[in-house]
Structure formats: C-alpha cells, structure tokens
Design an enzyme around this catalytic site. Sequence first.
Site, short mmCIF file in Angstrom:
data_model
loop_
_atom_site.label_atom_id
_atom_site.label_comp_id
_atom_site.label_asym_id
_atom_site.label_seq_id
_atom_site.Cartn_x
_atom_site.Cartn_y
_atom_site.Cartn_z
N GLY A 1 1.27 -58.78 5.02
CA GLY A 1 0.26 -58.71 6.08
C GLY A 1 0.82 -59.10 7.43
N LEU B 1 0.47 -57.28 10.04
CA LEU B 1 1.20 -56.01 10.17
C LEU B 1 1.64 -55.74 11.61
CD1 LEU B 1 -1.08 -53.80 7.86
CD2 LEU B 1 1.02 -55.05 7.26
N HIS B 2 2.79 -55.10 11.71
CA HIS B 2 3.32 -54.68 13.01
C HIS B 2 3.98 -53.32 12.82
CE1 HIS B 2 7.17 -55.83 11.31
NE2 HIS B 2 6.72 -57.06 11.10
N GLY C 1 6.87 -52.36 12.33
CA GLY C 1 7.82 -52.25 11.23
C GLY C 1 7.12 -51.82 9.95
N HIS C 2 6.02 -52.52 9.64
CA HIS C 2 5.25 -52.15 8.44
C HIS C 2 4.68 -50.73 8.59
CE1 HIS C 2 4.65 -56.66 8.62
NE2 HIS C 2 5.09 -56.53 7.37
N GLN D 1 7.62 -67.24 -3.17
CA GLN D 1 8.87 -66.92 -2.47
C GLN D 1 9.09 -67.81 -1.24
OE1 GLN D 1 7.52 -62.76 -1.75
NE2 GLN D 1 8.36 -63.02 0.30
N GLY E 1 11.76 -52.02 3.98
CA GLY E 1 12.46 -51.98 5.25
C GLY E 1 13.85 -52.60 5.15
N ASP F 1 14.93 -56.40 5.75
CA ASP F 1 15.25 -57.33 4.65
C ASP F 1 16.28 -56.64 3.75
OD1 ASP F 1 13.05 -59.57 4.98
OD2 ASP F 1 12.09 -57.66 5.36
N LYS G 1 11.28 -56.34 14.94
CA LYS G 1 9.87 -56.72 14.81
C LYS G 1 9.71 -57.60 13.57
CE LYS G 1 7.93 -53.24 17.54
NZ LYS G 1 6.77 -53.18 18.40
P1 AMP Z 1 6.84 -58.51 4.84
O1 AMP Z 1 5.41 -58.32 5.21
O2 AMP Z 1 7.61 -59.34 5.80
O3 AMP Z 1 7.03 -58.91 3.38
O4 AMP Z 1 7.50 -57.06 4.94
C1 AMP Z 1 7.00 -55.99 4.20
C2 AMP Z 1 7.95 -54.84 4.34
O5 AMP Z 1 8.05 -54.46 5.72
C3 AMP Z 1 9.37 -55.17 3.87
O6 AMP Z 1 9.90 -54.06 3.16
C4 AMP Z 1 10.08 -55.39 5.17
O7 AMP Z 1 11.48 -55.15 5.10
C5 AMP Z 1 9.41 -54.38 6.07
N1 AMP Z 1 9.61 -54.73 7.47
C6 AMP Z 1 9.32 -55.92 8.07
N2 AMP Z 1 9.72 -55.88 9.35
C7 AMP Z 1 10.27 -54.67 9.56
C8 AMP Z 1 10.90 -54.03 10.69
N3 AMP Z 1 11.02 -54.65 11.86
N4 AMP Z 1 11.37 -52.78 10.53
C9 AMP Z 1 11.26 -52.14 9.33
N5 AMP Z 1 10.69 -52.68 8.23
C10 AMP Z 1 10.22 -53.93 8.35
#
Ligand code: AMP
Length: 301
Positions: A39, A41-42, A44-45, A69, A155, A158, A192
């Site tokens: 969540g 969200l930006h 990237g998501h 985690q 993404g 990570d 992001k």
């Molecule tokens: P998270 O909400 O941080 O667990 O991220 C969920 C998914 O979004 C993961 O696969 C992340 O690698 C991807 N993600 C987070 N930030 C970015 C970004 N700046 N660019 C691309 N994917 C992203």
Amino acid sequence: MNKIVAEGLKRMVSPAEVARFVTEQKQKGKTVGFVPTMGALHEGHLSLFKRASESSDCVIASVFVNPTQFGDKDDYINYPKNIDRDAALAERAGVDVLFIPEESAIYPNGSDMTVQVHTKTDVLCGKSRPGHFDGVATVLTKLFNIVKPDTVYFGMKDAQQVAIVSSLIRTFHIPVKLVACPIVRESDGLAKSSRNVRLSANERKEAPEIYKGLQAGLRAAELGERNFDRLISTVKAYYAKHLILGKIDYVDVLNYPELKRSGASLDRHFIIACAVRYQSARLIDNITADTEKLLSSREAD
Ligand code: AMP
C-alpha cells in the site's frame, strides 16, 4: 486480449472470496495477473498495475503490510496507510480486485510455519535486515496460493526480492511467471518509495545523490572497470562527498541475479546497490546492468 468488462474496482477482504473470483475468471478463459504491495501506492506501484493490465486479462493487487518482514517495530507501526486513496489509484491504473486481507486471515495460526530462505540472503538487505526475506517468502507463498495467478509483477526497485522470489518460484514449483519491471524515479532521480514521505525537507534535497552515486559506479564500469572492490570504492567516494545527512547502510556490487562474486571481477550481469539511512527512513536503490551492453549504450547517448 480479453479484458474483463469494466465494473469498477472490487475490494475483497476474504481469501476465499478472492479464490472464488479467480476460479470464475479462469473458467471464463481469462488470465490473471497479480501485484503484491504494502500500500501507500505511488507511481512505482502504478507502473506494475499498468504493466499487468496490458498483459493479463484480470489484475489483482494486494495491500498487506506484512508484519513478519519487519525487524524494526517502529517502521512497521509507522508504515503509511491510506486505503481509500490506494483504491482510487489502483482503479485508475487498471486493477480489477484490491485484496486487503486482515493479518488473522494470512496468519491464522500465527507463525507456526514459515519459509526460510537460505540463499542470496547474506548480502545487501538480507544482511542488514535478518529474517526479512523469510517474512517476504512466507507471505508471498501464502498470497500465491490464495490468488493462483498466471503472472506476478515485481519492481526492480527491490532487486534482491526479485532474485529471491524467482528462486522461491523455482524451488517450490509454483506455477507462475515472474515479470520484473523497471524502477520508477522522481524527476531528480530519487527512486519512488512509500518511505520518501518520511524524509525531512533537507533529507529530500540530498536524497537524489543516492542514485547519482550508483551512476558514478556505472560510469566507472562503462569506462572498463570490472573489479568489484574498486567499483564499490567509486560509489563510496561519491557518497563521502555528497551525503551529509544520510548514513550508508551498505554499498555493494555483485553478479546479478546470483548476488555473489565470482573471483575479483564482474560477470556479465551485475548490480550496484545501496541502502542509506535517514532519520526516519531507510532508502534503497540499485542499478542492474549488462557489461556487454554498456559500451553500445554509451555510443547511443
Ligand atoms: P512495496 O509496496 O514496497 O512492497 O512494493 C510493492 C511492489 O512495488 C514491489 O514489487 C516493489 O519492487 C515495487 N516498487 C516499489 N517502488 C517501486 C519503484 N519506484 N519502481 C518500480 N517498482 C516499485
């Protein structure tokens, strides 16, 4: 492609409801794409959602801040949350179902069984966040079993997670295809992240230097440097000059996706990665590259 008729975003809390929905879609011959998130969200998501909706008929995204985690309790408690905003953004980016499970639904018996990751965890974030990837692998195994997607989208922000989830899928014969998507950045280069909102104004001003330091490492590789230690030193030297508020957690250069060295010099595919700690946020970033494409990409500039 056979997109499902736009009916607006469905929010689902129960794993059984998601499983039923997916079964129905598959009976109709539709492919299912899945994007797990925590969540806040930006862009990237949203890039993952868009990618998923381009290549899967039906897109399911989860929002679950996975307690197992997080080593740092404060990071878990303070993780930003705004589910209504997330739902509006997800809907606009083509998500059909937002899965928002309760902790008790994902961990009905607490942590009585977990997945332990024994490879690729002694470096980068695995080294500085012990147990983190066990938590990630555990929750993803559960989510993959609930959703049973054809394709999952992650993404490269990570990158270590991508390498480990690929191994998880292979190791446990999970019938899913992984698609890795590029890092989305702010216009000044900062990757992001949901944690960027926790930066002070001065930290935010400095943070683009994180990516510039990685680029300094990439430039050295473009100029022919292949030695792991010298590449790391190049990045560290950049940070020594340009990071005042941020403290380096790690800077490393490794073969990718193996996440190890083979001798003193890079193999073909490699990663330059770092984590930097600010007062209330630890930021990670990386560049992955292919030595055989470095020169040609420079010539194209
Ligand atoms: P998270 O909400 O941080 O667990 O991220 C969920 C998914 O979004 C993961 O696969 C992340 O690698 C991807 N993600 C987070 N930030 C970015 C970004 N700046 N660019 C691309 N994917 C992203």
